[in-house]
Design an enzyme around this catalytic site. Structure first.
Site, PDB file in Angstrom:
ATOM      1  N   ILE A  79       0.839  -1.200   0.000  1.00 39.93           N
ATOM      2  CA  ILE A  79       0.000   0.000   0.000  1.00 39.93           C
ATOM      3  C   ILE A  79       0.873   1.249   0.000  1.00 39.93           C
ATOM      4  O   ILE A  79       0.585   2.219  -0.707  1.00 39.93           O
ATOM      5  CB  ILE A  79      -0.955  -0.009   1.218  1.00 39.93           C
ATOM      6  N   LYS A 133      -3.921  -0.543  16.119  1.00 41.98           N
ATOM      7  CA  LYS A 133      -4.696   0.170  15.092  1.00 41.98           C
ATOM      8  C   LYS A 133      -5.899   0.897  15.693  1.00 41.98           C
ATOM      9  O   LYS A 133      -6.333   1.928  15.168  1.00 41.98           O
ATOM     10  CB  LYS A 133      -5.135  -0.802  13.995  1.00 41.98           C
ATOM     11  N   TYR A 145      -2.093  -6.274  17.171  1.00 38.21           N
ATOM     12  CA  TYR A 145      -2.307  -5.442  15.966  1.00 38.21           C
ATOM     13  C   TYR A 145      -3.599  -4.635  16.081  1.00 38.21           C
ATOM     14  O   TYR A 145      -3.629  -3.433  15.793  1.00 38.21           O
ATOM     15  CB  TYR A 145      -2.344  -6.361  14.743  1.00 38.21           C
ATOM     16  N   GLY A 168      -9.749  -2.483   4.467  1.00 37.64           N
ATOM     17  CA  GLY A 168     -10.082  -3.876   4.716  1.00 37.64           C
ATOM     18  C   GLY A 168      -9.019  -4.751   4.071  1.00 37.64           C
ATOM     19  O   GLY A 168      -7.826  -4.416   4.085  1.00 37.64           O
ATOM     20  N   ALA A 170       3.769   2.682   7.853  1.00 38.90           N
ATOM     21  CA  ALA A 170       4.603   1.539   8.257  1.00 38.90           C
ATOM     22  C   ALA A 170       3.891   0.702   9.319  1.00 38.90           C
ATOM     23  O   ALA A 170       3.285   1.241  10.245  1.00 38.90           O
ATOM     24  CB  ALA A 170       5.939   2.031   8.800  1.00 38.90           C
ATOM     25  N   GLN A 225      -9.871  -8.617  15.610  1.00 39.29           N
ATOM     26  CA  GLN A 225      -9.601  -9.839  14.843  1.00 39.29           C
ATOM     27  C   GLN A 225      -8.948 -10.872  15.746  1.00 39.29           C
ATOM     28  O   GLN A 225      -7.904 -10.592  16.353  1.00 39.29           O
ATOM     29  CB  GLN A 225      -8.687  -9.532  13.654  1.00 39.29           C
ATOM     30  N   MET A 226      -9.534 -12.023  15.828  1.00 46.69           N
ATOM     31  CA  MET A 226      -8.968 -13.114  16.618  1.00 46.69           C
ATOM     32  C   MET A 226      -7.551 -13.412  16.133  1.00 46.69           C
ATOM     33  O   MET A 226      -7.301 -13.471  14.920  1.00 46.69           O
ATOM     34  CB  MET A 226      -9.850 -14.355  16.437  1.00 46.69           C
ATOM     35  N   GLY A 227      -6.632 -13.561  17.057  1.00 45.98           N
ATOM     36  CA  GLY A 227      -5.243 -13.837  16.701  1.00 45.98           C
ATOM     37  C   GLY A 227      -4.430 -12.582  16.432  1.00 45.98           C
ATOM     38  O   GLY A 227      -3.246 -12.677  16.093  1.00 45.98           O
ATOM     39  N   GLN A 228      -5.080 -11.424  16.558  1.00 47.00           N
ATOM     40  CA  GLN A 228      -4.373 -10.157  16.314  1.00 47.00           C
ATOM     41  C   GLN A 228      -4.668  -9.139  17.419  1.00 47.00           C
ATOM     42  O   GLN A 228      -4.917  -7.953  17.140  1.00 47.00           O
ATOM     43  CB  GLN A 228      -4.790  -9.559  14.966  1.00 47.00           C
TER      44      GLN A 228
END
Length: 240
Positions: free
Chosen positions: A14, A151, A147, A178, A83, A141-144
């Protein structure tokens, strides 16, 4: 005179699309990168955009790099905080190192890169700070957990800083993509990718250029009445 833009993580994915779009619109662009020398060189050879290697999670290194960029090109008018890294894993098994690495690169970096340029933007009466968030900072988000937390913090940072810049001609906005068809996403196993796309109402992955075009919109001189906003670009997957 052309405005100066810095895109962090601006040589791949991106970030690469954003750097190229800004260049095409007449900005003088600097792109930062963390480690991939080969990709950065190929990017510069292709575009002519100058690249600067530094760790956005390291405050002193970032301050020095921003000083270097501004002495080379001029004061930064547009900053795109793009980043980011992932260190995914279920929270009950997540190491402190995985937590710290993501918070450092994805959230601490917002202070490290923005703080050295913000006062100058206020003094000159113009500035654009555009922070690249994520659908997972809005929906989780499961597992994040690391992160998603970083965010989500980016959205709070955007709203608060927007209030400090507004009267001085400095806008601060966020974009929450997304699932976008970057190399990283395209490398996901085919059946998993199909499952992801099945949850997107428009029925496809997003394109990096769709994020870049929104950056151009927010960076423009005539976007001065938009600040503190988070623009979601996710094909209707999460409506916030």
């Amino acid at each position: 005179m052309a405005r100066i833009a810095l895109v962090t993580g601006g040589t791949r994915g991106i970030g690469e699309a954003i750097s190229k779009a800004l260049l095409g619109r007449g900005y003088v662009v600097a792109a930062s990168y963390a480690g991939n020398e080969e990709k950065a060189k190929a990017f510069t050879d292709e575009t002519g955009i100058g690249t600067f290697k530094f760790d956005v999670g390291d405050y002193d290194a970032t301050v020095a790099a921003v000083k270097d960029i501004e002495s080379s090109l001029g004061p930064i008018d547009v900053l795109v905080n793009n980043a980011g890294i992932t260190r995914d894993g279920f929270f009950h098994k997540m190491s402190k190192e995985a937590w710290d690495a993501v918070i450092r690169t994805n959230l601490d970096s917002l202070f490290n890169v923005t703080q050295p340029v913000f006062a100058g933007m206020r003094e000159r009466g113009f500035g654009r700070v555009i922070n690249i968030g994520s659908i997972n900072g809005q929906a989780g988000q499961m597992g994040q957990v690391n992160y998603s937390a970083a965010k989500a913090g980016l959205v709070g940072f955007t709203k608060a800083l927007a209030q400090e810049g507004a009267a001085k001609g400095v806008t601060v906005n966020a974009i929450a993509p997304g699932y976008i068809g970057t190399e990283m996403v395209q490398a996901v196993r085919e059946d998993v990718l199909a499952k992801i796309v099945s949850r997107i109402p428009v029925g496809r992955l997003g394109e990096v250029q769709e994020i870049a075009r929104t950056v151009l919109y927010l960076a423009a001189d005539d976007a001065g009445f938009i600040t503190g906003s988070t623009i979601t670009i996710n094909g209707g997957q999460y409506m916030h």
